[in-house]
Scaffold this motif. Structure first.
Motif, PDB file in Angstrom:
ATOM      1  N   MET A 221      -5.737  -2.532   6.975  1.00  0.00           N
ATOM      2  CA  MET A 221      -5.678  -1.989   5.631  1.00  0.00           C
ATOM      3  C   MET A 221      -5.317  -3.112   4.660  1.00  0.00           C
ATOM      4  O   MET A 221      -4.397  -3.875   4.903  1.00  0.00           O
TER       5      MET A 221
ATOM      6  N   LYS B  47      -3.933  -4.912   1.229  1.00  0.00           N
ATOM      7  CA  LYS B  47      -2.829  -4.732   0.280  1.00  0.00           C
ATOM      8  C   LYS B  47      -3.109  -5.539  -0.977  1.00  0.00           C
ATOM      9  O   LYS B  47      -3.602  -6.656  -0.903  1.00  0.00           O
TER      10      LYS B  47
ATOM     11  N   GLY C  63      -2.107   6.804  -6.659  1.00  0.00           N
ATOM     12  CA  GLY C  63      -2.441   7.464  -5.401  1.00  0.00           C
ATOM     13  C   GLY C  63      -3.714   8.285  -5.472  1.00  0.00           C
ATOM     14  O   GLY C  63      -4.350   8.561  -4.450  1.00  0.00           O
TER      15      GLY C  63
ATOM     16  N   LYS D 289      -9.569   6.372  -5.671  1.00  0.00           N
ATOM     17  CA  LYS D 289     -10.352   6.410  -4.426  1.00  0.00           C
ATOM     18  C   LYS D 289     -10.008   5.235  -3.510  1.00  0.00           C
ATOM     19  O   LYS D 289      -9.965   4.091  -3.953  1.00  0.00           O
ATOM     20  N   GLY D 290      -9.741   5.547  -2.246  1.00  0.00           N
ATOM     21  CA  GLY D 290      -9.463   4.530  -1.247  1.00  0.00           C
ATOM     22  C   GLY D 290      -7.997   4.180  -1.075  1.00  0.00           C
ATOM     23  O   GLY D 290      -7.622   3.533  -0.107  1.00  0.00           O
ATOM     24  N   VAL D 291      -7.147   4.609  -2.000  1.00  0.00           N
ATOM     25  CA  VAL D 291      -5.724   4.285  -1.928  1.00  0.00           C
ATOM     26  C   VAL D 291      -5.055   5.158  -0.862  1.00  0.00           C
ATOM     27  O   VAL D 291      -5.200   6.373  -0.868  1.00  0.00           O
ATOM     28  N   LYS D 292      -4.344   4.511   0.046  1.00  0.00           N
ATOM     29  CA  LYS D 292      -3.633   5.218   1.117  1.00  0.00           C
ATOM     30  C   LYS D 292      -2.123   5.226   0.884  1.00  0.00           C
ATOM     31  O   LYS D 292      -1.422   6.084   1.397  1.00  0.00           O
ATOM     32  N   GLY D 293      -1.633   4.246   0.118  1.00  0.00           N
ATOM     33  CA  GLY D 293      -0.203   4.172  -0.146  1.00  0.00           C
ATOM     34  C   GLY D 293       0.093   3.333  -1.376  1.00  0.00           C
ATOM     35  O   GLY D 293      -0.630   2.387  -1.676  1.00  0.00           O
TER      36      GLY D 293
ATOM     37  N   GLU E 298      -1.913  -0.067  -1.034  1.00  0.00           N
ATOM     38  CA  GLU E 298      -2.573  -0.222   0.263  1.00  0.00           C
ATOM     39  C   GLU E 298      -3.766   0.704   0.328  1.00  0.00           C
ATOM     40  O   GLU E 298      -3.709   1.833  -0.177  1.00  0.00           O
ATOM     41  N   GLY E 299      -4.842   0.233   0.953  1.00  0.00           N
ATOM     42  CA  GLY E 299      -6.005   1.084   1.125  1.00  0.00           C
ATOM     43  C   GLY E 299      -7.227   0.282   1.507  1.00  0.00           C
ATOM     44  O   GLY E 299      -7.157  -0.931   1.704  1.00  0.00           O
ATOM     45  N   GLU E 300      -8.337   0.972   1.617  1.00  0.00           N
ATOM     46  CA  GLU E 300      -9.609   0.341   1.954  1.00  0.00           C
ATOM     47  C   GLU E 300     -10.594   0.583   0.817  1.00  0.00           C
ATOM     48  O   GLU E 300     -10.755   1.719   0.366  1.00  0.00           O
TER      49      GLU E 300
END
Length: 66
Positions: free
Chosen positions: A1, A3, A25, A28-32, A45-47
């Protein structure tokens, strides 16, 4: 992932952190998201996260990104 870290000015309390964490949050694509008003840093964090969309979310809440 992946950062990314953004320097944000204008945050002055935990409520500012929560507001940004909630709105970023939704990008799109944000996980944290972790915002820290004391250091002025926001870590995302995210993809496949669009940095422009993150910056837009920050600016729309009245903060500045450097």
């Amino acid at each position: 992932m992946a950062k990314s870290t953004f320097k944000v000015s204008g945050m002055h309390c935990p409520s500012c952190e929560k507001l940004l964490q909630m709105d970023i949050g939704d990008v799109k694509g944000v996980k944290g998201v972790k915002a820290d008003h004391k250091t002025g840093m926001v870590e995302v964090e995210g993809e496949g996260v669009d940095a422009g969309a993150v910056k837009k979310a920050i600016v729309q809440n009245g903060y500045k990104v450097s």
